[in-house]
Scaffold this motif. Sequence first.
Motif, PDB file in Angstrom:
ATOM      1  N   ALA A 121       0.836  -1.203   0.000  1.00  0.00           N
ATOM      2  CA  ALA A 121       0.000   0.000   0.000  1.00  0.00           C
ATOM      3  C   ALA A 121       0.871   1.253   0.000  1.00  0.00           C
ATOM      4  O   ALA A 121       0.565   2.232  -0.674  1.00  0.00           O
ATOM      5  CB  ALA A 121      -0.938  -0.002   1.206  1.00  0.00           C
ATOM      6  N   THR A 122       1.982   1.195   0.736  1.00  0.00           N
ATOM      7  CA  THR A 122       2.907   2.330   0.762  1.00  0.00           C
ATOM      8  C   THR A 122       3.561   2.514  -0.602  1.00  0.00           C
ATOM      9  O   THR A 122       3.708   3.645  -1.083  1.00  0.00           O
ATOM     10  CB  THR A 122       3.974   2.131   1.855  1.00  0.00           C
ATOM     11  N   LEU A 123       3.928   1.434  -1.251  1.00  0.00           N
ATOM     12  CA  LEU A 123       4.483   1.519  -2.612  1.00  0.00           C
ATOM     13  C   LEU A 123       3.456   2.089  -3.582  1.00  0.00           C
ATOM     14  O   LEU A 123       3.802   2.876  -4.470  1.00  0.00           O
ATOM     15  CB  LEU A 123       4.959   0.151  -3.093  1.00  0.00           C
ATOM     16  N   GLY A 124       2.201   1.699  -3.416  1.00  0.00           N
ATOM     17  CA  GLY A 124       1.132   2.245  -4.266  1.00  0.00           C
ATOM     18  C   GLY A 124       0.995   3.742  -4.085  1.00  0.00           C
ATOM     19  O   GLY A 124       0.811   4.484  -5.054  1.00  0.00           O
ATOM     20  N   LEU A 125       1.088   4.195  -2.845  1.00  0.00           N
ATOM     21  CA  LEU A 125       1.033   5.634  -2.572  1.00  0.00           C
ATOM     22  C   LEU A 125       2.199   6.341  -3.254  1.00  0.00           C
ATOM     23  O   LEU A 125       2.013   7.365  -3.916  1.00  0.00           O
ATOM     24  CB  LEU A 125       1.067   5.897  -1.064  1.00  0.00           C
ATOM     25  N   ALA A 126       3.398   5.782  -3.113  1.00  0.00           N
ATOM     26  CA  ALA A 126       4.581   6.379  -3.743  1.00  0.00           C
ATOM     27  C   ALA A 126       4.420   6.412  -5.261  1.00  0.00           C
ATOM     28  O   ALA A 126       4.763   7.406  -5.904  1.00  0.00           O
ATOM     29  CB  ALA A 126       5.841   5.601  -3.353  1.00  0.00           C
ATOM     30  N   TRP A 127       3.894   5.364  -5.833  1.00  0.00           N
ATOM     31  CA  TRP A 127       3.664   5.306  -7.281  1.00  0.00           C
ATOM     32  C   TRP A 127       2.705   6.412  -7.715  1.00  0.00           C
ATOM     33  O   TRP A 127       2.916   7.072  -8.729  1.00  0.00           O
ATOM     34  CB  TRP A 127       3.125   3.942  -7.676  1.00  0.00           C
ATOM     35  N   ASN A 128       1.648   6.603  -6.926  1.00  0.00           N
ATOM     36  CA  ASN A 128       0.666   7.636  -7.262  1.00  0.00           C
ATOM     37  C   ASN A 128       1.248   9.042  -7.167  1.00  0.00           C
ATOM     38  O   ASN A 128       0.840   9.934  -7.901  1.00  0.00           O
ATOM     39  CB  ASN A 128      -0.569   7.519  -6.367  1.00  0.00           C
ATOM     40  N   PHE A 129       2.191   9.255  -6.248  1.00  0.00           N
ATOM     41  CA  PHE A 129       2.868  10.554  -6.179  1.00  0.00           C
ATOM     42  C   PHE A 129       3.678  10.788  -7.446  1.00  0.00           C
ATOM     43  O   PHE A 129       3.754  11.893  -7.952  1.00  0.00           O
ATOM     44  CB  PHE A 129       3.811  10.619  -4.972  1.00  0.00           C
TER      45      PHE A 129
END
Length: 140
Positions: A52-60
């Motif tokens: 989920a944290t990687l997904g957030l970083a990807w979205n940034f």
Amino acid sequence: MLKISNGKLLDIAFNSVGGSTFKKDFNLLDKGGKSIIYGAEERSGKKGGAFATLGLAWNFGVFSPIQLLMNSKGIIGINMLRIADHKPLVLKRCLEEVVRLTEIGTLNPEEGGTFTIDQIGEAHAFLEGRKSTGKIAIKW
């Protein structure tokens, strides 16, 4: 968003959600504009741990200093918990100034709702459901 700003690009964008909303804000910045990121609510409460944290970083997204330089835009990240831990007097001064500016009418925060202490569960659900525009208040 351009409807709200009368078709003008922004000098500053404050973002507490992060992730996918960051790119939208960033694209609305004018030359010399700044994006102030002070939260990552998009990640809050989601299961998935590191994914989920990687997904957030990807979205940034990924930004190079060259991109920022060429577009004359800036990004500032603020973690108020870290400020509170390491520079409590800075946080105190900022909060006092917010109160002062509100009292003299310079800041006029939008009220999203008022709840009694007996309605605290409803207030939390209201916030969590993203139904609020503005701050909510709990009357003790």
